[in-house]
Design a protein around this motif. Structure first.
Motif, PDB file in Angstrom:
ATOM      1  N   LYS A 101    -102.313 -24.883  60.677  1.00  0.00           N
ATOM      2  CA  LYS A 101    -100.991 -24.265  60.585  1.00  0.00           C
ATOM      3  C   LYS A 101    -101.105 -22.758  60.733  1.00  0.00           C
ATOM      4  O   LYS A 101    -101.874 -22.109  60.023  1.00  0.00           O
ATOM      5  N   GLU A 102    -100.350 -22.203  61.679  1.00  0.00           N
ATOM      6  CA  GLU A 102    -100.265 -20.753  61.859  1.00  0.00           C
ATOM      7  C   GLU A 102     -99.209 -20.221  60.887  1.00  0.00           C
ATOM      8  O   GLU A 102     -98.031 -20.587  60.983  1.00  0.00           O
ATOM      9  N   LEU A 103     -99.613 -19.366  59.955  1.00  0.00           N
ATOM     10  CA  LEU A 103     -98.696 -18.921  58.909  1.00  0.00           C
ATOM     11  C   LEU A 103     -97.629 -17.974  59.425  1.00  0.00           C
ATOM     12  O   LEU A 103     -96.508 -17.945  58.900  1.00  0.00           O
ATOM     13  N   SER A 104     -97.923 -17.197  60.448  1.00  0.00           N
ATOM     14  CA  SER A 104     -96.948 -16.218  60.939  1.00  0.00           C
ATOM     15  C   SER A 104     -95.767 -16.889  61.642  1.00  0.00           C
ATOM     16  O   SER A 104     -94.634 -16.406  61.569  1.00  0.00           O
ATOM     17  N   THR A 105     -96.018 -18.011  62.297  1.00  0.00           N
ATOM     18  CA  THR A 105     -94.952 -18.698  63.042  1.00  0.00           C
ATOM     19  C   THR A 105     -94.527 -20.013  62.393  1.00  0.00           C
ATOM     20  O   THR A 105     -93.471 -20.550  62.728  1.00  0.00           O
ATOM     21  N   GLY A 106     -95.346 -20.533  61.483  1.00  0.00           N
ATOM     22  CA  GLY A 106     -95.065 -21.831  60.878  1.00  0.00           C
ATOM     23  C   GLY A 106     -95.424 -22.993  61.783  1.00  0.00           C
ATOM     24  O   GLY A 106     -95.209 -24.160  61.425  1.00  0.00           O
ATOM     25  N   LYS A 107     -95.981 -22.702  62.960  1.00  0.00           N
ATOM     26  CA  LYS A 107     -96.338 -23.763  63.896  1.00  0.00           C
ATOM     27  C   LYS A 107     -97.516 -24.566  63.369  1.00  0.00           C
ATOM     28  O   LYS A 107     -98.515 -23.994  62.923  1.00  0.00           O
ATOM     29  N   GLU A 108     -97.395 -25.889  63.409  1.00  0.00           N
ATOM     30  CA  GLU A 108     -98.438 -26.763  62.877  1.00  0.00           C
ATOM     31  C   GLU A 108     -98.934 -27.702  63.978  1.00  0.00           C
ATOM     32  O   GLU A 108     -98.147 -28.279  64.723  1.00  0.00           O
ATOM     33  N   THR A 109    -100.251 -27.828  64.071  1.00  0.00           N
ATOM     34  CA  THR A 109    -100.871 -28.697  65.069  1.00  0.00           C
ATOM     35  C   THR A 109    -101.649 -29.789  64.358  1.00  0.00           C
ATOM     36  O   THR A 109    -102.508 -29.499  63.509  1.00  0.00           O
TER      37      THR A 109
END
Length: 333
Positions: A38-46
């Motif tokens: 999970k990228e914390l700056s964008t909230g994008k989760e893979t």
């Protein structure tokens, strides 16, 4: 979903002014393992993994995490590989030399050395990598040793290789404008610590990718064997050679997996008398080498047109059962 593992990661931007945050996590729900990034700056989760195999998930975890670490991410909690890797991720002296040579390549000289290797391989009728690996040629082209003593300071060069090829290599490397001096103690200071650490993680990524792919092939092989497929059909499905399939069957049997179905199928056209003769030969001669077994069972002079490769395959398949029984008897005794 129940989170069973979570670690925060950080990476500085190219200017080194800002931190990019991320999290790697593992969760479980009703026997299904999930793992993601999970990228914390964008909230994008893979989602990296979603299935029932803990072992397979760990293989994927190590590979994907090593990839992120090679990009510059660093964990808040050390030991992210569950094997104390952070202490091992400090490169050794040999790794530092290799790392520098791969980050500061001399492409023109590497190409010249590669051409020399091709010529030697043709002359000696052997594979080029047996003369020198690409990694070794990178080392030589970067540091340009001018004497045998300097050549032997490079990882991968021992007395045998230096005696066989050293004079030719030194002749190719003679120059008046070498950029680097020996001994190579200066390399450690020349390397950026984070750059070299990322290089080490890149090596881990490649290693774990190979392990992950092999684990996937093993699972596929087990599934295909359980369906009753033979070696030739498995080769078609997996792209493996017959030899590679048999090697995997040997590994699986050693680890206690069921392989009798495929052994029965592959040996069904071999008479019981012939199999018995092979078994007796193993008892008399041991199971280390196959050629003495082949000669004992089939004679020194094989009939013209005999499928020797097929015979060796059958010997290996029978040896699987022979070794298994020997282990059981040894344990019982």
């Amino acid at each position: 979903m129940r989170i069973v593992f979570l670690n925060s990661m950080e990476k500085r931007d190219e200017e080194g002014l800002h931190l990019q945050g991320a999290q790697v996590w593992i969760g479980e729900e009703e026997g299904i393992w999930r793992m993601g990034w999970k990228e914390l700056s964008t909230g994008k989760e893979t989602l990296w993994y979603e299935d029932t195999s803990w072992s397979e998930m760990l293989h994927v975890y190590r590979h994907r995490l090593a990839s992120k670490l090679s990009e510059g991410f660093r964990p808040s909690i050390e030991g992210v590989f569950h094997d104390q890797p952070e202490t091992r991720s400090r490169p050794t002296q040999a790794q530092k030399l290799i790392c520098y040579s791969e980050l500061h390549t001399n492409d023109a000289l590497f190409a010249e050395l590669s051409a020399w290797r091709r010529r030697r391989a043709q002359t000696e009728r052997k594979a080029p990598y047996l003369i020198a690996s690409n990694r070794l040629l990178r080392l030589i082209s970067t540091y340009q040793p001018q004497t045998i003593a300097e050549l032997m300071q490079l990882p991968g060069v021992g007395e045998s290789k230096s005696a066989e090829y050293g004079a030719e290599l030194i002749a190719l490397l003679q120059t008046d404008d070498r950029a680097h001096d020996f001994p190579l103690v200066w390399v450690e200071q020349a390397l950026d610590p984070e750059e070299s650490r990322s290089w080490v993680y890149k090596q881990k990524e490649m290693k774990y990718r190979v392990e992950m792919e092999r684990f996937g092939l093993r699972r596929q092989l087990q599934s295909l064997m359980s369906e009753g497929l033979g070696i030739e059909e498995i080769c078609v499905h997996t792209g493996l050679s017959r030899r590679e399939v048999i090697e995997m069957i040997e590994e699986l049997d050693k680890e206690g997996y069921e392989v009798d179905l495929i052994l029965d199928g592959e040996l069904q056209h071999m008479s019981e008398e012939e199999q018995s003769e092979v078994w007796k030969a193993y008892e008399e001669l041991g199971d280390t080498y196959l050629k003495p077994i082949l000669q004992r069972v089939y004679g020194m002079d094989l009939e013209e047109g005999a499928d020797v490769e097929k015979m060796y395959e059958q010997l290996r398949l029978i040896r699987i059962r022979y070794r298994r029984r020997h282990v059981i008897m040894t344990s019982a005794g």
